[in-house]
Design a protein around this motif. Structure first.
Motif, PDB file in Angstrom:
ATOM      1  N   LEU A 121       0.850  -1.192   0.000  1.00 24.45           N
ATOM      2  CA  LEU A 121       0.000   0.000   0.000  1.00 24.45           C
ATOM      3  C   LEU A 121       0.883   1.238   0.000  1.00 24.45           C
ATOM      4  N   TYR A 122       0.851   1.964  -1.112  1.00 20.81           N
ATOM      5  CA  TYR A 122       1.621   3.194  -1.267  1.00 20.81           C
ATOM      6  C   TYR A 122       0.664   4.370  -1.424  1.00 20.81           C
ATOM      7  N   VAL A 123       1.056   5.546  -0.906  1.00 19.22           N
ATOM      8  CA  VAL A 123       0.245   6.757  -1.015  1.00 19.22           C
ATOM      9  C   VAL A 123       1.017   7.765  -1.858  1.00 19.22           C
ATOM     10  N   ALA A 124       0.318   8.489  -2.721  1.00 10.75           N
ATOM     11  CA  ALA A 124       0.941   9.335  -3.747  1.00 10.75           C
ATOM     12  C   ALA A 124       1.466  10.667  -3.199  1.00 10.75           C
ATOM     13  N   TYR A 125       2.268  10.600  -2.159  1.00 11.01           N
ATOM     14  CA  TYR A 125       2.978  11.793  -1.691  1.00 11.01           C
ATOM     15  C   TYR A 125       4.305  11.837  -2.433  1.00 11.01           C
ATOM     16  N   TYR A 126       4.232  12.311  -3.667  1.00 15.82           N
ATOM     17  CA  TYR A 126       5.304  12.133  -4.636  1.00 15.82           C
ATOM     18  C   TYR A 126       6.491  13.068  -4.438  1.00 15.82           C
ATOM     19  N   ARG A 127       6.375  14.058  -3.588  1.00 12.88           N
ATOM     20  CA  ARG A 127       7.537  14.911  -3.347  1.00 12.88           C
ATOM     21  C   ARG A 127       8.686  14.133  -2.693  1.00 12.88           C
ATOM     22  N   ARG A 128       8.368  13.047  -2.039  1.00 15.20           N
ATOM     23  CA  ARG A 128       9.401  12.197  -1.442  1.00 15.20           C
ATOM     24  C   ARG A 128      10.391  11.661  -2.477  1.00 15.20           C
ATOM     25  N   ALA A 129       9.990  11.632  -3.739  1.00 21.15           N
ATOM     26  CA  ALA A 129      10.840  11.063  -4.783  1.00 21.15           C
ATOM     27  C   ALA A 129      11.408  12.106  -5.741  1.00 21.15           C
ATOM     28  N   GLN A 130      11.011  13.376  -5.584  1.00 23.12           N
ATOM     29  CA  GLN A 130      11.478  14.404  -6.516  1.00 23.12           C
ATOM     30  C   GLN A 130      12.885  14.886  -6.159  1.00 23.12           C
ATOM     31  N   THR A 265      17.593  27.841  -1.329  1.00 26.81           N
ATOM     32  CA  THR A 265      18.688  28.692  -0.872  1.00 26.81           C
ATOM     33  C   THR A 265      19.304  28.113   0.394  1.00 26.81           C
ATOM     34  N   LEU A 266      20.606  27.887   0.346  1.00 28.22           N
ATOM     35  CA  LEU A 266      21.379  27.444   1.509  1.00 28.22           C
ATOM     36  C   LEU A 266      22.134  28.652   2.037  1.00 28.22           C
ATOM     37  N   MET A 267      21.932  28.998   3.307  1.00 26.67           N
ATOM     38  CA  MET A 267      22.569  30.167   3.909  1.00 26.67           C
ATOM     39  C   MET A 267      23.430  29.747   5.092  1.00 26.67           C
ATOM     40  N   THR A 268      24.710  30.125   5.041  1.00 29.52           N
ATOM     41  CA  THR A 268      25.634  29.876   6.144  1.00 29.52           C
ATOM     42  C   THR A 268      26.485  31.122   6.345  1.00 29.52           C
ATOM     43  N   GLU A 269      27.430  31.070   7.295  1.00 27.08           N
ATOM     44  CA  GLU A 269      28.334  32.201   7.512  1.00 27.08           C
ATOM     45  C   GLU A 269      29.179  32.488   6.284  1.00 27.08           C
ATOM     46  N   GLN A 270      29.379  31.492   5.447  1.00 27.92           N
ATOM     47  CA  GLN A 270      30.192  31.664   4.239  1.00 27.92           C
ATOM     48  C   GLN A 270      29.428  32.355   3.113  1.00 27.92           C
ATOM     49  N   GLY A 271      28.115  32.527   3.287  1.00 26.57           N
ATOM     50  CA  GLY A 271      27.311  33.161   2.254  1.00 26.57           C
ATOM     51  C   GLY A 271      26.149  32.278   1.835  1.00 26.57           C
ATOM     52  N   SER A 272      25.579  32.578   0.677  1.00 23.73           N
ATOM     53  CA  SER A 272      24.412  31.846   0.183  1.00 23.73           C
ATOM     54  C   SER A 272      24.765  31.047  -1.063  1.00 23.73           C
ATOM     55  N   GLU A 273      24.120  29.894  -1.189  1.00 22.96           N
ATOM     56  CA  GLU A 273      24.268  29.051  -2.372  1.00 22.96           C
ATOM     57  C   GLU A 273      22.875  28.699  -2.868  1.00 22.96           C
ATOM     58  N   ILE A 274      22.696  28.805  -4.173  1.00 21.50           N
ATOM     59  CA  ILE A 274      21.391  28.574  -4.784  1.00 21.50           C
ATOM     60  C   ILE A 274      21.408  27.255  -5.555  1.00 21.50           C
ATOM     61  N   PHE A 275      20.358  26.457  -5.364  1.00 20.29           N
ATOM     62  CA  PHE A 275      20.187  25.208  -6.106  1.00 20.29           C
ATOM     63  C   PHE A 275      18.888  25.317  -6.910  1.00 20.29           C
ATOM     64  N   GLU A 276      18.992  25.165  -8.208  1.00 24.68           N
ATOM     65  CA  GLU A 276      17.822  25.285  -9.074  1.00 24.68           C
ATOM     66  C   GLU A 276      17.407  23.925  -9.608  1.00 24.68           C
ATOM     67  N   PHE A 277      16.101  23.762  -9.824  1.00 26.26           N
ATOM     68  CA  PHE A 277      15.553  22.498 -10.273  1.00 26.26           C
ATOM     69  C   PHE A 277      14.513  22.742 -11.351  1.00 26.26           C
ATOM     70  N   GLN A 278      14.531  21.901 -12.362  1.00 25.43           N
ATOM     71  CA  GLN A 278      13.553  21.993 -13.435  1.00 25.43           C
ATOM     72  C   GLN A 278      12.265  21.303 -13.008  1.00 25.43           C
ATOM     73  N   GLU A 279      11.159  21.920 -13.322  1.00 26.84           N
ATOM     74  CA  GLU A 279       9.881  21.315 -12.966  1.00 26.84           C
ATOM     75  C   GLU A 279       9.681  20.020 -13.741  1.00 26.84           C
ATOM     76  N   PRO A 280       9.347  18.937 -13.058  1.00 28.06           N
ATOM     77  CA  PRO A 280       9.149  17.664 -13.767  1.00 28.06           C
ATOM     78  C   PRO A 280       7.991  17.761 -14.756  1.00 28.06           C
ATOM     79  N   GLU A 281       8.139  17.098 -15.897  1.00 32.94           N
ATOM     80  CA  GLU A 281       7.048  17.079 -16.868  1.00 32.94           C
ATOM     81  C   GLU A 281       5.823  16.392 -16.280  1.00 32.94           C
ATOM     82  N   HIS A 282       6.074  15.317 -15.523  1.00 35.42           N
ATOM     83  CA  HIS A 282       5.006  14.571 -14.856  1.00 35.42           C
ATOM     84  C   HIS A 282       5.375  14.463 -13.380  1.00 35.42           C
ATOM     85  N   SER A 283       4.621  15.136 -12.527  1.00 39.61           N
ATOM     86  CA  SER A 283       4.990  15.296 -11.120  1.00 39.61           C
ATOM     87  C   SER A 283       5.230  13.973 -10.405  1.00 39.61           C
ATOM     88  N   GLN A 284       4.479  12.955 -10.780  1.00 45.16           N
ATOM     89  CA  GLN A 284       4.548  11.692 -10.038  1.00 45.16           C
ATOM     90  C   GLN A 284       5.509  10.673 -10.663  1.00 45.16           C
TER      91      GLN A 284
END
Length: 330
Positions: A121-130, A265-284
């Motif tokens: 039994l699986y539930v479609a909380y698909y962000r766990r796999a993105q 956005t990752l923020m530490t004493e060293q500054g900020s780092e940005i991670f970008e992600f492309q929107e999936p064509e099919h969310s699930q």
């Protein structure tokens, strides 16, 4: 040894047009053989457009097919338990849309019948796999912001408008609730994914705008077994839009949206780092790939509906103004 999971689909509404349905055709380890819907005209149209060879308005036609390994239940929530029970009785694994059901009692029944019949039994909380949320979890586990201390999440939006493709969405007897049950369930499940087992939840919901018959404001407090604590605010009757989760650690913080693909956005004493992600064509697609691999024995994924039940219990606590303790539970 099997190299492909054959699915049948129950319900083929708006969510299946792009978010989920095409993924079953595109993934090498899945095949969508059947689709069922009570509206025969819409059913035939969907099957022809998506290249699904068999379709019926009678669910037993699908469930009696010995080639079908699993069913994807994409109906409104009030039918999730009914079809899960039928699928389990016919020895089919289940992948069910969120929220898992209308109530936690229904979720418990779903888990029980699947266990009794030996099906997953699986539930479609698909962000766990993105990729976006896997990266966030990885950053946390690597210690990018040190020890996790707390989190705050704010989601603001105007009152939802009527959607003719999902007319049931804000009817409590079919959906369970308002924005809290619709997208708030994704948010809560993500908290469980990122922060671990919950210890105590409390909160309150209200219908301040009175524009719909369901709640439009929810505030919650979360405490996890590892000591992490945080707050949730959903206001679905606001004049602006905002979607921001901040996770605070001993060495920095992470900031990102949950419901869209804005950069992390990752923020530490060293500054900020940005991670970008492309929107999936099919969310699930990543989630369907993950659970199919698990069905084939290639990987291990929680397959008892436990996370779906915990999310449902939290939804109910926040909606009804209850305080729920999870310590010493399964």
């Amino acid at each position: 040894m099997k190299d492909k999971i054959v699915f049948g689909m129950i319900g083929c509404g708006d969510v299946t047009e792009r978010k989920s349905g095409p993924a079953f055709r595109k993934l090498p380890q899945t095949e969508m053989k059947w689709v069922m819907r009570r509206d025969e005209k819409k059913l035939e149209d969907y099957a022809l457009r998506h290249g699904i060879p068999y379709y019926s308005t009678e669910v037993l036609d699908m469930l009696r097919d010995p080639e079908v390994d699993a069913v994807y239940i994409a109906t409104p929530p009030h039918m999730h338990k009914h079809y899960t029970v039928l699928a389990a009785e016919h020895k089919k694994d289940v992948y069910v849309e969120k929220p898992m059901a209308l109530t936690s009692d229904e979720c418990k029944e779903m888990r029980k019948v699947c266990e009794e019949h030996g099906v997953k039994l699986y539930v479609a909380y698909y962000r766990r796999a993105q990729k976006k949320f896997l990266k966030i979890k990885n950053l946390m586990e690597e210690g990018a912001i040190g020890e996790i201390r707390s989190f705050t999440y704010q989601y603001l939006r105007p009152v939802p408008q009527y959607d003719p493709n999902r007319p049931w969405l804000f009817q409590e007897d079919t959906s369970g609730g308002g924005i809290l049950y619709d997208v708030g369930s994704h948010m809560i499940d993500l908290f469980l994914f990122l922060f671990g087992e919950p210890s105590m939840i409390s909160g309150k919901s209200g219908n301040l705008s009175q524009e719909l018959s369901v709640e439009d404001v929810t505030t919650g407090f979360f405490l996890f077994e590892n000591g992490i604590q945080g707050t949730l605010n959903i206001t679905a009757s606001c004049g602006i839009r905002e979607d921001l989760l901040t996770i605070a650690g001993s060495k920095g913080a992470l900031r990102f949206s949950i419901m869209d693909q804005e950069p992390v956005t990752l923020m530490t004493e060293q500054g900020s780092e940005i991670f970008e992600f492309q929107e999936p064509e099919h969310s699930q697609m990543e989630m369907i790939s993950m659970i199919s691999d698990a069905m084939l024995g290639k990987t291990s994924v929680e397959a008892s509906g436990k996370n779906g039940l915990e999310t449902q219990e939290i939804l109910e606590a926040l909606k009804l103004g209850k305080e729920v303790y999870f310590r010493n539970k399964e």
